[in-house]
Design a protein around this motif. Structure first.
Motif, PDB file in Angstrom:
ATOM      1  N   CYS A 184       0.859  -1.180   0.000  1.00 32.96           N
ATOM      2  CA  CYS A 184       0.000   0.000   0.000  1.00 32.96           C
ATOM      3  C   CYS A 184       0.895   1.230   0.000  1.00 32.96           C
ATOM      4  CB  CYS A 184      -0.888  -0.026   1.255  1.00 32.96           C
ATOM      5  SG  CYS A 184      -2.016   1.363   1.405  1.00 32.96           S
ATOM      6  N   TRP A 213      -5.359  -1.210   7.736  1.00 35.43           N
ATOM      7  CA  TRP A 213      -5.662  -2.374   6.909  1.00 35.43           C
ATOM      8  C   TRP A 213      -7.026  -2.921   7.305  1.00 35.43           C
ATOM      9  CZ3 TRP A 213      -3.045  -3.903   2.697  1.00 35.43           C
ATOM     10  CH2 TRP A 213      -1.759  -3.385   2.516  1.00 35.43           C
ATOM     11  N   CYS A 225      -6.416  -1.208   2.017  1.00 34.08           N
ATOM     12  CA  CYS A 225      -5.634  -0.338   2.879  1.00 34.08           C
ATOM     13  C   CYS A 225      -6.144   1.089   2.744  1.00 34.08           C
ATOM     14  CB  CYS A 225      -4.151  -0.394   2.531  1.00 34.08           C
ATOM     15  SG  CYS A 225      -3.727   0.428   0.982  1.00 34.08           S
TER      16      CYS A 225
END
Lengths: 110, 116
Positions: free
Chosen positions: B23, B35, B94
């Motif tokens: 991410c 997350w 994310c």
């Protein structure tokens, strides 16, 4: 457990109609946000309303917040087929993390 | 607007292998990344909060040895699903919070993991 519960779970309307989604949460918050998610995609931020605000507008979106009832509503006016998506409210409960509601799946038919 | 890139968007792996998902915040610094895991037609469940340069904070019920999170820089966080099993199959998303901001999160496009 999730912070927010949304109602209805699913909503089907015709183009041009208004769509209203409601969110209830459990604890005191600093702000409440609404996000949109197209199927299989990430989330897009729509609007943030702070705990000392009662109503906020952004284009065709109108959000209200009632902290005494721990609830918020999202109104989409003059809906379009492209508004078809899932909509989530999210609250922060005075922390740095967002907890998402259960979501409302909106289907707008042309 | 701020852009978050998540890679890969789809991954299929065999049971027992490990999978890494990246991410990245492309045009801003993110001191905090989050997350989430999402099951079909359900909401996002927060798994962990990742802060640059420190250990991630995991939510109750999330195995930290199973889901390894590293936030090595202000623009990159990684989630590694170790020894993946079919029950780990899910959509992982994310999000990043811009340094100095409070509130709005910027989301990646998600990664769909299928474990055979």
């Amino acid at each position: 457990s999730q912070q927010g519960e949304e109602d209805p779970q699913a909503l089907s309307i015709q183009e041009g109609e208004n769509a209203t989604m409601n969110c209830s949460y459990k604890t005191s918050i600093n702000n409440l946000q609404w996000y949109r998610q197209n199927s299989g995609r990430g989330l897009v931020h729509l609007i943030l309303i702070r705990s000392n605000e009662r109503e906020k507008h952004s284009g065709r979106l109108r959000v209200t917040l009632d902290t005494s009832k721990k609830s918020s509503s999202l109104l989409i006016t003059a809906s379009r087929a492209a508004d078809t998506a899932s909509y989530f409210c999210a609250t922060d409960a005075y922390t740095d993390k967002l907890i998402f509601g259960t979501g409302t799946r909106l289907q707008v038919f042309p | 607007g701020a852009v978050v890139s998540q890679h890969p968007s789809r991954v299929i792996c065999k049971s027992g292998t490990s999978v890494k998902i990246e991410c990245r915040s492309l045009d801003f610094q993110a001191t905090t990344m989050f997350w989430y895991r999402q099951f079909p037609k359900q909401s996002l469940m927060l798994m962990a909060t990742s802060n640059e340069g420190s250990k991630a904070t995991y939510e109750q019920g999330v195995e930290k040895d199973k889901f390894l999170i590293n936030h090595a820089s202000l623009t990159l966080s990684t989630l590694t699903v170790t020894s993946a099993h079919p029950e780990d199959s899910s959509f992982y998303i994310c999000s990043a919070q811009r340094a100095g901001d409070t509130g709005e999160l910027f989301f990646g496009e998600g990664s769909r993991l299928t474990v055979l």
